[in-house]
Design a protein around this motif. Structure first.
Motif, PDB file in Angstrom:
ATOM      1  N   GLN A 162     -29.977  17.412  -2.755  1.00  0.00           N
ATOM      2  CA  GLN A 162     -28.744  16.614  -2.565  1.00  0.00           C
ATOM      3  C   GLN A 162     -27.846  16.705  -3.794  1.00  0.00           C
ATOM      4  O   GLN A 162     -26.642  16.908  -3.691  1.00  0.00           O
ATOM      5  CB  GLN A 162     -29.096  15.135  -2.409  1.00  0.00           C
ATOM      6  N   LEU A 163     -28.459  16.566  -4.969  1.00  0.00           N
ATOM      7  CA  LEU A 163     -27.676  16.593  -6.209  1.00  0.00           C
ATOM      8  C   LEU A 163     -27.073  17.978  -6.419  1.00  0.00           C
ATOM      9  O   LEU A 163     -25.906  18.113  -6.767  1.00  0.00           O
ATOM     10  CB  LEU A 163     -28.548  16.190  -7.402  1.00  0.00           C
ATOM     11  N   LYS A 164     -27.895  19.022  -6.189  1.00  0.00           N
ATOM     12  CA  LYS A 164     -27.393  20.396  -6.361  1.00  0.00           C
ATOM     13  C   LYS A 164     -26.212  20.652  -5.445  1.00  0.00           C
ATOM     14  O   LYS A 164     -25.214  21.254  -5.844  1.00  0.00           O
ATOM     15  CB  LYS A 164     -28.516  21.395  -6.065  1.00  0.00           C
ATOM     16  N   ASP A 165     -26.333  20.177  -4.181  1.00  0.00           N
ATOM     17  CA  ASP A 165     -25.242  20.363  -3.210  1.00  0.00           C
ATOM     18  C   ASP A 165     -23.952  19.713  -3.696  1.00  0.00           C
ATOM     19  O   ASP A 165     -22.858  20.134  -3.334  1.00  0.00           O
ATOM     20  CB  ASP A 165     -25.618  19.794  -1.832  1.00  0.00           C
ATOM     21  N   LYS A 166     -24.114  18.648  -4.489  1.00  0.00           N
ATOM     22  CA  LYS A 166     -22.919  17.967  -5.017  1.00  0.00           C
ATOM     23  C   LYS A 166     -22.482  18.572  -6.344  1.00  0.00           C
ATOM     24  O   LYS A 166     -21.585  18.055  -7.007  1.00  0.00           O
ATOM     25  CB  LYS A 166     -23.229  16.489  -5.255  1.00  0.00           C
ATOM     26  N   GLY A 167     -23.180  19.635  -6.787  1.00  0.00           N
ATOM     27  CA  GLY A 167     -22.822  20.282  -8.047  1.00  0.00           C
ATOM     28  C   GLY A 167     -23.329  19.529  -9.272  1.00  0.00           C
ATOM     29  O   GLY A 167     -22.850  19.745 -10.385  1.00  0.00           O
ATOM     30  N   ILE A 168     -24.309  18.630  -9.072  1.00  0.00           N
ATOM     31  CA  ILE A 168     -24.845  17.862 -10.206  1.00  0.00           C
ATOM     32  C   ILE A 168     -26.177  18.486 -10.611  1.00  0.00           C
ATOM     33  O   ILE A 168     -27.044  18.727  -9.769  1.00  0.00           O
ATOM     34  CB  ILE A 168     -25.071  16.376  -9.804  1.00  0.00           C
ATOM     35  N   SER A 169     -26.328  18.760 -11.917  1.00  0.00           N
ATOM     36  CA  SER A 169     -27.593  19.388 -12.319  1.00  0.00           C
ATOM     37  C   SER A 169     -28.655  18.325 -12.593  1.00  0.00           C
ATOM     38  O   SER A 169     -28.355  17.212 -13.035  1.00  0.00           O
ATOM     39  CB  SER A 169     -27.384  20.275 -13.538  1.00  0.00           C
ATOM     40  N   ALA A 170     -29.899  18.685 -12.261  1.00  0.00           N
ATOM     41  CA  ALA A 170     -31.016  17.751 -12.459  1.00  0.00           C
ATOM     42  C   ALA A 170     -32.282  18.582 -12.466  1.00  0.00           C
ATOM     43  O   ALA A 170     -32.251  19.748 -12.059  1.00  0.00           O
ATOM     44  CB  ALA A 170     -31.061  16.751 -11.314  1.00  0.00           C
ATOM     45  N   ASN A 171     -33.388  18.036 -12.977  1.00  0.00           N
ATOM     46  CA  ASN A 171     -34.625  18.796 -12.844  1.00  0.00           C
ATOM     47  C   ASN A 171     -35.687  17.979 -12.144  1.00  0.00           C
ATOM     48  O   ASN A 171     -35.702  16.741 -12.179  1.00  0.00           O
ATOM     49  CB  ASN A 171     -35.086  19.397 -14.184  1.00  0.00           C
ATOM     50  N   LEU A 172     -36.594  18.718 -11.472  1.00  0.00           N
ATOM     51  CA  LEU A 172     -37.564  18.103 -10.570  1.00  0.00           C
ATOM     52  C   LEU A 172     -38.481  17.125 -11.296  1.00  0.00           C
ATOM     53  O   LEU A 172     -38.797  16.059 -10.775  1.00  0.00           O
ATOM     54  CB  LEU A 172     -38.382  19.213  -9.894  1.00  0.00           C
ATOM     55  N   ARG A 173     -38.852  17.494 -12.533  1.00  0.00           N
ATOM     56  CA  ARG A 173     -39.804  16.639 -13.251  1.00  0.00           C
ATOM     57  C   ARG A 173     -39.198  15.261 -13.566  1.00  0.00           C
ATOM     58  O   ARG A 173     -39.807  14.222 -13.302  1.00  0.00           O
ATOM     59  CB  ARG A 173     -40.263  17.328 -14.539  1.00  0.00           C
ATOM     60  N   ASP A 174     -37.952  15.260 -14.058  1.00  0.00           N
ATOM     61  CA  ASP A 174     -37.289  13.984 -14.377  1.00  0.00           C
ATOM     62  C   ASP A 174     -37.063  13.157 -13.105  1.00  0.00           C
ATOM     63  O   ASP A 174     -37.261  11.949 -13.098  1.00  0.00           O
ATOM     64  CB  ASP A 174     -35.923  14.221 -15.039  1.00  0.00           C
ATOM     65  N   LEU A 175     -36.652  13.875 -12.031  1.00  0.00           N
ATOM     66  CA  LEU A 175     -36.392  13.158 -10.784  1.00  0.00           C
ATOM     67  C   LEU A 175     -37.664  12.524 -10.251  1.00  0.00           C
ATOM     68  O   LEU A 175     -37.669  11.371  -9.823  1.00  0.00           O
ATOM     69  CB  LEU A 175     -35.859  14.126  -9.723  1.00  0.00           C
ATOM     70  N   SER A 176     -38.794  13.280 -10.304  1.00  0.00           N
ATOM     71  CA  SER A 176     -40.078  12.750  -9.818  1.00  0.00           C
ATOM     72  C   SER A 176     -40.461  11.514 -10.616  1.00  0.00           C
ATOM     73  O   SER A 176     -40.920  10.517 -10.048  1.00  0.00           O
ATOM     74  CB  SER A 176     -41.212  13.762  -9.974  1.00  0.00           C
ATOM     75  N   ALA A 177     -40.255  11.585 -11.942  1.00  0.00           N
ATOM     76  CA  ALA A 177     -40.623  10.447 -12.798  1.00  0.00           C
ATOM     77  C   ALA A 177     -39.754   9.233 -12.448  1.00  0.00           C
ATOM     78  O   ALA A 177     -40.254   8.110 -12.326  1.00  0.00           O
ATOM     79  CB  ALA A 177     -40.459  10.818 -14.261  1.00  0.00           C
ATOM     80  N   ASP A 178     -38.439   9.464 -12.237  1.00  0.00           N
ATOM     81  CA  ASP A 178     -37.534   8.356 -11.883  1.00  0.00           C
ATOM     82  C   ASP A 178     -37.936   7.725 -10.558  1.00  0.00           C
ATOM     83  O   ASP A 178     -37.956   6.504 -10.404  1.00  0.00           O
ATOM     84  CB  ASP A 178     -36.090   8.879 -11.709  1.00  0.00           C
ATOM     85  N   ILE A 179     -38.248   8.597  -9.594  1.00  0.00           N
ATOM     86  CA  ILE A 179     -38.611   8.103  -8.258  1.00  0.00           C
ATOM     87  C   ILE A 179     -39.890   7.276  -8.333  1.00  0.00           C
ATOM     88  O   ILE A 179     -39.983   6.183  -7.770  1.00  0.00           O
ATOM     89  CB  ILE A 179     -38.750   9.290  -7.265  1.00  0.00           C
ATOM     90  N   ALA A 180     -40.872   7.774  -9.086  1.00  0.00           N
ATOM     91  CA  ALA A 180     -42.150   7.051  -9.209  1.00  0.00           C
ATOM     92  C   ALA A 180     -41.927   5.686  -9.853  1.00  0.00           C
ATOM     93  O   ALA A 180     -42.473   4.670  -9.407  1.00  0.00           O
ATOM     94  CB  ALA A 180     -43.134   7.881 -10.017  1.00  0.00           C
ATOM     95  N   GLU A 181     -41.073   5.668 -10.876  1.00  0.00           N
ATOM     96  CA  GLU A 181     -40.814   4.408 -11.580  1.00  0.00           C
ATOM     97  C   GLU A 181     -40.100   3.403 -10.653  1.00  0.00           C
ATOM     98  O   GLU A 181     -40.453   2.230 -10.599  1.00  0.00           O
ATOM     99  CB  GLU A 181     -39.922   4.706 -12.799  1.00  0.00           C
ATOM    100  N   ARG A 182     -39.118   3.910  -9.895  1.00  0.00           N
ATOM    101  CA  ARG A 182     -38.351   3.025  -9.001  1.00  0.00           C
ATOM    102  C   ARG A 182     -39.256   2.505  -7.872  1.00  0.00           C
ATOM    103  O   ARG A 182     -39.238   1.315  -7.547  1.00  0.00           O
ATOM    104  CB  ARG A 182     -37.141   3.794  -8.440  1.00  0.00           C
ATOM    105  N   ASP A 183     -40.106   3.379  -7.307  1.00  0.00           N
ATOM    106  CA  ASP A 183     -41.039   2.954  -6.239  1.00  0.00           C
ATOM    107  C   ASP A 183     -41.944   1.846  -6.733  1.00  0.00           C
ATOM    108  O   ASP A 183     -42.179   0.868  -6.044  1.00  0.00           O
ATOM    109  CB  ASP A 183     -41.976   4.110  -5.836  1.00  0.00           C
ATOM    110  N   GLU A 184     -42.454   2.052  -7.945  1.00  0.00           N
ATOM    111  CA  GLU A 184     -43.398   1.099  -8.525  1.00  0.00           C
ATOM    112  C   GLU A 184     -42.698  -0.270  -8.660  1.00  0.00           C
ATOM    113  O   GLU A 184     -43.229  -1.300  -8.251  1.00  0.00           O
ATOM    114  CB  GLU A 184     -43.845   1.646  -9.898  1.00  0.00           C
ATOM    115  N   ARG A 185     -41.460  -0.233  -9.206  1.00  0.00           N
ATOM    116  CA  ARG A 185     -40.742  -1.492  -9.421  1.00  0.00           C
ATOM    117  C   ARG A 185     -40.397  -2.154  -8.084  1.00  0.00           C
ATOM    118  O   ARG A 185     -40.579  -3.350  -7.910  1.00  0.00           O
ATOM    119  CB  ARG A 185     -39.466  -1.203 -10.220  1.00  0.00           C
TER     120      ARG A 185
END
Ligand code: DC
Length: 231
Positions: A162-185
């Motif tokens: 989704q981010l790539k399609d919008k032209g926003i750069s991101a990496n899988l490792r950081d995204l996975s960590a963010d998602i895990a943290e948000r799920d936990e909270r």
């Protein structure tokens, strides 16, 4: 009011809730509540006013007075989110805004302040409600409750795309960590934690493409609401 149908779609981010809800809203021509957008707007409004995301009293007051509108922005379910007269539709969609929303969301007084606003979306001919506690807390009387899940890995991959399609750069490792943290909270907080309602239909979308999920949910809608009148 009790005969106005409600479909709730809950689950963590990246499970396809947004896509499913816009499909349902367009198909049924019902009202749509994006409850996550309310938490995102609140976090943004707090940031703009310099309110700390731990200041529970100030956040609850802000939630009570929040000047937010959802304005139809074009065809189908597209809406603009307007905060204090300013369009913030894109600004609230960033990863930072999602994380900030997840930090203000555990505050009980904030959730209570946003409750009546959310309930006000329940109007004829029907409501599609997207969130974390739509089926458990906000609309326990819903006609059909869907709970979408997917593996954390798959959700991170979808978000990256989704981010790539919008032209926003991101990496899988950081995204996975963010998602895990948000799920936990979101799932361990005391107030309205993310969990399926007892009577929810749980759909794991990890190995399904969006058309398969749409087909499954359409069947459920037709079964549960047999005299469906679509405009
Ligand atoms: O669905 P979303 O990613 O836009 O939601 C952003 C955050 O808002 C989510 O991490 C937790 C919070 N939220 C919530 O607590 N209850 C809801 N009904 C919807 C969102």
């Amino acid at each position: 009011m009790s005969d106005v149908p409600i479909i709730t779609v809950d689950g963590p981010s990246g499970t396809g809730k947004g896509t499913i809800c816009s499909y349902l809203t367009d198909w049924l021509q019902w009202n749509f509540l994006d409850s996550g957008a309310l938490y995102r707007v609140l976090a943004l409004a707090a940031q703009k006013r310099g309110i700390d995301n731990k200041d529970e009293t100030a956040l609850a007051n802000l939630a009570e007075k929040l000047n937010v509108e959802f304005k139809v922005a074009g065809a189908g379910s597209l809406v603009d989110v307007v905060l204090d007269g300013e369009i913030v539709t894109d600004e609230i969609r960033t990863e930072e805004a999602g994380n900030a929303a997840s930090q203000v969301a555990p505050i009980v007084a904030v959730r209570e302040a946003l409750l009546s606003r959310q309930k006000a979306f329940h109007k004829a001919p029907g409501l599609v409600a997207d969130g974390r506690d739509m089926g458990t807390v906000v609309f326990p009387q819903a006609t059909l409750k869907i709970y979408l899940t997917a593996s954390a890995e798959e959700r991170a991959k979808r978000r990256l795309k989704q981010l790539k399609d919008k032209g926003i750069s991101a990496n899988l490792r950081d995204l996975s960590a963010d998602i895990a943290e948000r799920d936990e909270r979101d799932s361990t907080r005391a107030a309205s934690p993310l969990k399926p309602a007892e009577d929810a239909v749980i759909i794991d979308t990890s190995t399904l493409d969006i058309n398969e999920v749409v087909a499954k949910i359409s069947e459920l809608v037709k079964e549960r609401i047999p005299n469906l009148a679509t405009r």
